[in-house]
Design a protein around this motif. Structure first.
Motif, short mmCIF file in Angstrom:
data_model
loop_
_atom_site.label_atom_id
_atom_site.label_comp_id
_atom_site.label_asym_id
_atom_site.label_seq_id
_atom_site.Cartn_x
_atom_site.Cartn_y
_atom_site.Cartn_z
N HIS A 154 0.85 -1.19 0.00
CA HIS A 154 0.00 0.00 0.00
C HIS A 154 0.88 1.24 0.00
O HIS A 154 1.77 1.37 0.83
N SER A 155 0.63 2.16 -0.92
CA SER A 155 1.37 3.42 -1.00
C SER A 155 0.36 4.55 -0.79
O SER A 155 -0.44 4.84 -1.68
N PRO A 156 0.37 5.19 0.39
CA PRO A 156 -0.66 6.19 0.69
C PRO A 156 -0.60 7.41 -0.22
O PRO A 156 -1.64 7.98 -0.55
N LYS A 157 0.60 7.80 -0.66
CA LYS A 157 0.73 8.96 -1.55
C LYS A 157 1.14 8.51 -2.94
O LYS A 157 1.71 7.44 -3.11
N GLN A 168 -0.25 4.40 -6.30
CA GLN A 168 -1.07 5.08 -5.31
C GLN A 168 -2.03 4.04 -4.74
O GLN A 168 -2.70 3.33 -5.49
N GLY A 169 -2.07 3.95 -3.42
CA GLY A 169 -2.88 2.92 -2.78
C GLY A 169 -2.35 1.55 -3.17
O GLY A 169 -1.16 1.28 -3.11
N LYS A 170 -3.24 0.68 -3.61
CA LYS A 170 -2.85 -0.66 -4.05
C LYS A 170 -2.82 -0.78 -5.58
O LYS A 170 -2.81 -1.88 -6.12
#
Length: 110
Positions: A57-60, A79-81
Motif C-alpha cells: 500500500h502506497s498512501p501517496k 497510489q494505494g494498491k
C-alpha cells in the motif's frame, strides 16, 4: 520547402511534450502530474500504460523510474494498491528525468 523540412521545423519549434490518451482509466491525480511533466524541456512523449494491483500500500502518489526503454524510460506510478506503467520518451538522462518528475509532482496543483 519540401514536406520533410517542414515537419522537422515543426518538431524543432515545439517545446512541449505530448501526453498520449490511449486508455480510458488512469490513477487518480496522475494526469495533472503527467501534463506538468510534458511542459518540461527534453520530454517528448508521455504514454500511460497498463493498470494493475499490488499487495503493498502506497498512501501517496509515487513515480519511480523502472527501466530504460528505447528513447526513454518506463516509470511506475503507484497510489494505494494500484500501479500504472508510464512510458516517457525523452532526451534527458535518468537523474535529469528524476528531477523533472519531482518538479512535476510539486507543481501538480497548479
Amino acid at each position: 520547402m519540401d514536406k520533410s523540412t517542414t515537419n522537422s521545423q515543426k518538431a524543432n519549434n515545439r517545446k512541449d511534450g505530448r501526453l498520449v490518451w490511449n486508455h480510458s482509466t488512469h490513477l487518480p491525480g496522475l494526469i495533472p502530474i503527467l501534463e506538468n511533466l510534458c511542459l518540461q524541456e527534453g520530454i517528448y512523449t508521455v504514454t500511460p500504460g497498463v493498470i494493475g494491483r499490488v499487495k503493498g500500500h502506497s498512501p501517496k502518489m509515487q513515480l519511480r523510474i523502472s527501466v530504460p526503454i528505447r528513447g526513454g524510460y518506463k516509470v511506475i506510478a503507484r497510489q494505494g494498491k494500484t500501479v500504472q506503467e508510464v512510458f516517457i520518451l525523452t532526451s534527458l538522462v535518468q537523474d535529469e528525468l528524476q528531477t523533472a518528475i519531482a518538479i512535476a509532482m510539486k507543481h501538480k496543483s497548479t
